[in-house]
Write a protein that holds these residues in place. Structure first.
Motif, PDB file in Angstrom:
ATOM      1  N   VAL A 166      -3.353  18.422  -2.197  1.00 11.50           N
ATOM      2  CA  VAL A 166      -2.059  18.888  -1.690  1.00 11.50           C
ATOM      3  C   VAL A 166      -1.718  20.218  -2.353  1.00 11.50           C
ATOM      4  CG1 VAL A 166       0.430  18.429  -1.630  1.00 11.50           C
ATOM      5  CG2 VAL A 166      -1.184  16.596  -1.128  1.00 11.50           C
ATOM      6  N   LEU A 167      -2.112  20.382  -3.614  1.00 10.59           N
ATOM      7  CA  LEU A 167      -1.762  21.556  -4.407  1.00 10.59           C
ATOM      8  C   LEU A 167      -3.020  22.171  -5.009  1.00 10.59           C
ATOM      9  CD1 LEU A 167       0.266  23.402  -5.887  1.00 10.59           C
ATOM     10  CD2 LEU A 167       0.529  21.584  -7.593  1.00 10.59           C
ATOM     11  N   ARG A 168      -3.170  23.500  -4.823  1.00 12.74           N
ATOM     12  CA  ARG A 168      -4.292  24.229  -5.398  1.00 12.74           C
ATOM     13  C   ARG A 168      -3.819  25.579  -5.905  1.00 12.74           C
ATOM     14  NH1 ARG A 168      -7.118  25.265  -0.492  1.00 12.74           N
ATOM     15  NH2 ARG A 168      -8.618  26.494  -1.669  1.00 12.74           N
ATOM     16  N   PHE A 169      -4.526  26.076  -6.913  1.00 14.22           N
ATOM     17  CA  PHE A 169      -4.263  27.407  -7.442  1.00 14.22           C
ATOM     18  C   PHE A 169      -5.555  28.216  -7.369  1.00 14.22           C
ATOM     19  CE2 PHE A 169      -1.170  24.671  -9.573  1.00 14.22           C
ATOM     20  CZ  PHE A 169       0.008  25.364  -9.346  1.00 14.22           C
ATOM     21  N   LEU A 170      -5.464  29.428  -6.833  1.00 14.78           N
ATOM     22  CA  LEU A 170      -6.637  30.269  -6.644  1.00 14.78           C
ATOM     23  C   LEU A 170      -6.410  31.658  -7.232  1.00 14.78           C
ATOM     24  CD1 LEU A 170      -7.410  29.561  -2.867  1.00 14.78           C
ATOM     25  CD2 LEU A 170      -8.457  28.451  -4.852  1.00 14.78           C
ATOM     26  N   LYS A 171      -7.481  32.274  -7.709  1.00 15.61           N
ATOM     27  CA  LYS A 171      -7.434  33.677  -8.116  1.00 15.61           C
ATOM     28  C   LYS A 171      -7.781  34.525  -6.902  1.00 15.61           C
ATOM     29  CE  LYS A 171      -9.334  37.003 -11.446  1.00 15.61           C
ATOM     30  NZ  LYS A 171      -9.723  38.050 -10.482  1.00 15.61           N
ATOM     31  N   GLY A 172      -6.922  35.498  -6.599  1.00 14.68           N
ATOM     32  CA  GLY A 172      -7.170  36.374  -5.465  1.00 14.68           C
ATOM     33  C   GLY A 172      -6.014  37.325  -5.265  1.00 14.68           C
ATOM     34  N   ASP A 173      -6.170  38.225  -4.329  1.00 15.08           N
ATOM     35  CA  ASP A 173      -5.123  39.201  -4.014  1.00 15.08           C
ATOM     36  C   ASP A 173      -4.224  38.620  -2.930  1.00 15.08           C
ATOM     37  OD1 ASP A 173      -3.516  41.347  -3.487  1.00 15.08           O
ATOM     38  OD2 ASP A 173      -5.147  42.792  -3.240  1.00 15.08           O
ATOM     39  N   GLY A 174      -3.149  38.004  -3.347  1.00 15.55           N
ATOM     40  CA  GLY A 174      -2.237  37.367  -2.402  1.00 15.55           C
ATOM     41  C   GLY A 174      -1.550  38.335  -1.462  1.00 15.55           C
ATOM     42  N   ARG A 175      -1.594  39.615  -1.784  1.00 15.10           N
ATOM     43  CA  ARG A 175      -0.951  40.605  -0.911  1.00 15.10           C
ATOM     44  C   ARG A 175      -1.591  40.660   0.468  1.00 15.10           C
ATOM     45  NH1 ARG A 175      -1.283  45.287  -5.427  1.00 15.10           N
ATOM     46  NH2 ARG A 175      -3.367  44.340  -5.507  1.00 15.10           N
ATOM     47  N   ILE A 176      -2.839  40.201   0.547  1.00 17.45           N
ATOM     48  CA  ILE A 176      -3.502  40.153   1.857  1.00 17.45           C
ATOM     49  C   ILE A 176      -3.539  38.732   2.400  1.00 17.45           C
ATOM     50  CG2 ILE A 176      -4.891  42.217   1.414  1.00 17.45           C
ATOM     51  CD1 ILE A 176      -7.269  40.361   0.818  1.00 17.45           C
ATOM     52  N   GLY A 177      -2.846  37.830   1.712  1.00 16.18           N
ATOM     53  CA  GLY A 177      -2.735  36.467   2.191  1.00 16.18           C
ATOM     54  C   GLY A 177      -3.999  35.651   1.992  1.00 16.18           C
ATOM     55  N   LEU A 178      -4.117  34.607   2.800  1.00 15.66           N
ATOM     56  CA  LEU A 178      -5.276  33.722   2.757  1.00 15.66           C
ATOM     57  C   LEU A 178      -5.538  33.290   4.198  1.00 15.66           C
ATOM     58  CD1 LEU A 178      -7.117  32.608   0.496  1.00 15.66           C
ATOM     59  CD2 LEU A 178      -5.696  30.540   0.512  1.00 15.66           C
ATOM     60  N   LYS A 179      -6.056  34.250   4.965  1.00 11.91           N
ATOM     61  CA  LYS A 179      -6.181  34.081   6.408  1.00 11.91           C
ATOM     62  C   LYS A 179      -7.024  32.878   6.793  1.00 11.91           C
ATOM     63  CE  LYS A 179      -7.439  36.665  10.584  1.00 11.91           C
ATOM     64  NZ  LYS A 179      -7.944  37.969  11.106  1.00 11.91           N
ATOM     65  N   GLU A 180      -8.099  32.627   6.032  1.00 17.22           N
ATOM     66  CA  GLU A 180      -9.027  31.562   6.406  1.00 17.22           C
ATOM     67  C   GLU A 180      -8.403  30.175   6.319  1.00 17.22           C
ATOM     68  OE1 GLU A 180      -9.934  32.756   2.085  1.00 17.22           O
ATOM     69  OE2 GLU A 180      -9.303  33.689   3.963  1.00 17.22           O
ATOM     70  N   GLU A 181      -7.273  30.054   5.605  1.00 13.19           N
ATOM     71  CA  GLU A 181      -6.627  28.747   5.492  1.00 13.19           C
ATOM     72  C   GLU A 181      -5.294  28.680   6.225  1.00 13.19           C
ATOM     73  OE1 GLU A 181      -6.788  26.574   1.899  1.00 13.19           O
ATOM     74  OE2 GLU A 181      -8.336  27.862   1.019  1.00 13.19           O
ATOM     75  N   GLY A 182      -4.903  29.765   6.861  1.00 15.98           N
ATOM     76  CA  GLY A 182      -3.654  29.796   7.616  1.00 15.98           C
ATOM     77  C   GLY A 182      -3.818  29.180   8.988  1.00 15.98           C
TER      78      GLY A 182
ATOM     79  N   GLU B 164      -0.120  41.807   6.775  1.00 20.39           N
ATOM     80  CA  GLU B 164      -1.128  40.735   6.753  1.00 20.39           C
ATOM     81  C   GLU B 164      -0.460  39.376   6.575  1.00 20.39           C
ATOM     82  OE1 GLU B 164      -3.170  44.250   4.544  1.00 20.39           O
ATOM     83  OE2 GLU B 164      -1.154  43.379   4.719  1.00 20.39           O
ATOM     84  N   LEU B 165       0.593  39.334   5.752  1.00 23.17           N
ATOM     85  CA  LEU B 165       1.300  38.078   5.538  1.00 23.17           C
ATOM     86  C   LEU B 165       2.081  37.670   6.778  1.00 23.17           C
ATOM     87  CD1 LEU B 165       2.627  38.601   1.886  1.00 23.17           C
ATOM     88  CD2 LEU B 165       0.557  37.410   2.626  1.00 23.17           C
ATOM     89  N   VAL B 166       2.709  38.637   7.426  1.00 22.06           N
ATOM     90  CA  VAL B 166       3.460  38.337   8.661  1.00 22.06           C
ATOM     91  C   VAL B 166       2.517  37.780   9.721  1.00 22.06           C
ATOM     92  CG1 VAL B 166       4.898  39.309  10.487  1.00 22.06           C
ATOM     93  CG2 VAL B 166       5.158  40.125   8.123  1.00 22.06           C
ATOM     94  N   GLU B 167       1.337  38.380   9.830  1.00 18.04           N
ATOM     95  CA  GLU B 167       0.358  37.926  10.826  1.00 18.04           C
ATOM     96  C   GLU B 167      -0.092  36.494  10.568  1.00 18.04           C
ATOM     97  OE1 GLU B 167      -2.763  40.762  10.623  1.00 18.04           O
ATOM     98  OE2 GLU B 167      -1.556  42.408  11.455  1.00 18.04           O
ATOM     99  N   GLN B 168      -0.096  36.085   9.304  1.00 21.64           N
ATOM    100  CA  GLN B 168      -0.588  34.752   8.958  1.00 21.64           C
ATOM    101  C   GLN B 168       0.477  33.669   9.035  1.00 21.64           C
ATOM    102  OE1 GLN B 168      -2.946  34.945   5.266  1.00 21.64           O
ATOM    103  NE2 GLN B 168      -3.605  36.982   5.890  1.00 21.64           N
ATOM    104  N   LEU B 169       1.704  34.027   9.428  1.00 20.81           N
ATOM    105  CA  LEU B 169       2.741  33.022   9.632  1.00 20.81           C
ATOM    106  C   LEU B 169       2.424  32.171  10.855  1.00 20.81           C
ATOM    107  CD1 LEU B 169       6.063  35.003   9.044  1.00 20.81           C
ATOM    108  CD2 LEU B 169       5.148  33.164   7.602  1.00 20.81           C
ATOM    109  N   ALA B 170       2.749  30.895  10.750  1.00 25.52           N
ATOM    110  CA  ALA B 170       2.636  30.000  11.894  1.00 25.52           C
ATOM    111  C   ALA B 170       3.728  30.339  12.906  1.00 25.52           C
ATOM    112  CB  ALA B 170       2.762  28.550  11.437  1.00 25.52           C
TER     113      ALA B 170
END
Length: 226
Positions: A137-153, A170-176
Motif C-alpha cells: 500500500v505504501l512505498r518510498f522510491l528515490k527519483g525525480d518526482g518533478r517528472i512524476g511516475l508515469k509508469e504507475e499512474g 508532467e504531473l498534470v498529465e499524470q492525473l487521473a
C-alpha cells in the motif's frame, strides 16, 4: 490560528488543529491521530512548526500538512492512488496511506536517497506502518518526482511537498480523470503560492491560485546540480 496548535502529545496536537479549524474532516483527523509525528520529526514533534530533517529539507508544520490533506480529501479514498513528491521524512505519505487503505497505493518519491532511507526507517517504527509497506500500500522510491511516475499512474491525487518552479505539466498529465494536484509554486517575484490543479472526468484541466506559503525549494540533492 496557524502556528498555535501545538500540543504535548500527538492526540492533543490533532485536537488543537480541529479546535482551531485547521483540520475539519473526522476521517483525516483519525488518520493523523493514527500516525505518531514523533516517528518522523526529530525534535519537539508536536509543535505546530516546521523542522529541519537534514539535507536542506524540512518536515512542514502540522497545520500545513492538514491544509494539504484537506485540499486533496475528495481523492483520498480506499483503493485510491496517491503520489507524494518530495516525501521527505515520510510523514504525510504515511497519512495518505491510512486514507486509501485497503486496496490503495501511495508512493513517496524523493531524489535524496538518504531521505528515502530515513522515511522507510521512520515508517517501520510502528507495526502498522511496517505492515503497509509489506502489503505494498505504501512505498518510498528515490527519483525525480518533478517528472512524476508515469509508469504507475494515473494518480487520483498528487501532493508536492516543496516549492516548485512551475506547475510541472508532467504531473498534470499524470492525473487521473478526475484527479487533483496540490503544489506550492515559487513565482518570479520570489513569493510562493499554493496552486490546486483539477482534472475532471472529461479531462478538462482547471488551475486555481490559492494562498501564500513558505516552503523549502524543490531542488536536487545538496552538492548536485539543479
Amino acid at each position: 490560528m496557524a502556528w498555535r496548535s501545538g500540543g504535548s502529545t500527538n492526540t492533543s496536537l490533532i485536537d488543537n488543529l480541529l479546535r482551531n479549524g485547521l483540520l475539519n474532516s473526522p476521517s483525516l483527523a483519525a488518520a493523523f491521530k493514527s500516525v505518531d509525528r514523533a516517528h518522523y520529526a526529530p525534535t519537539d514533534p508536536y509543535a505546530d512548526s516546521p523542522q529541519s530533517i537534514g539535507y536542506r529539507a524540512t518536515i512542514s508544520a502540522p497545520h500545513m500538512h492538514a491544509n494539504a490533506a484537506e485540499a486533496l480529501l475528495p481523492y483520498l479514498k480506499p483503493g485510491g492512488k496517491v503520489l507524494d513528491v518530495g516525501s521527505g521524512s515520510g510523514y504525510l505519505t504515511r497519512v495518505f496511506a491510512e486514507m486509501v487503505k485497503p486496496g490503495g497505493k501511495v508512493v513517496g518519491v524523493d531524489h535524496i536517497g538518504e531521505l528515502v532511507e530515513m522515511s522507510i526507517q521512520n515508517t517501520r517504527k510502528s507495526e502498522e506502518g511496517a505492515a503497509l509497506m509489506v502489503s505494498s500500500v505504501l512505498r518510498f522510491l528515490k527519483g525525480d518526482g518533478r517528472i512524476g511516475l508515469k509508469e504507475e499512474g494515473p494518480w487520483d491525487a498528487i501532493h508536492v511537498g516543496a516549492a516548485a518552479k512551475g506547475l510541472h505539466e508532467e504531473l498534470v498529465e499524470q492525473l487521473a480523470k478526475p484527479g487533483r494536484l496540490f503544489v506550492p509554486v515559487e513565482e518570479e517575484s520570489g513569493g510562493q503560492w499554493i496552486w490546486v490543479v483539477d482534472k475532471d472526468a472529461s479531462g478538462k484541466v482547471t488551475r486555481k491560485r490559492e494562498y501564500g506559503v513558505r516552503y523549502v525549494p524543490l531542488t536536487d540533492h545538496p552538492g548536485e546540480r539543479t
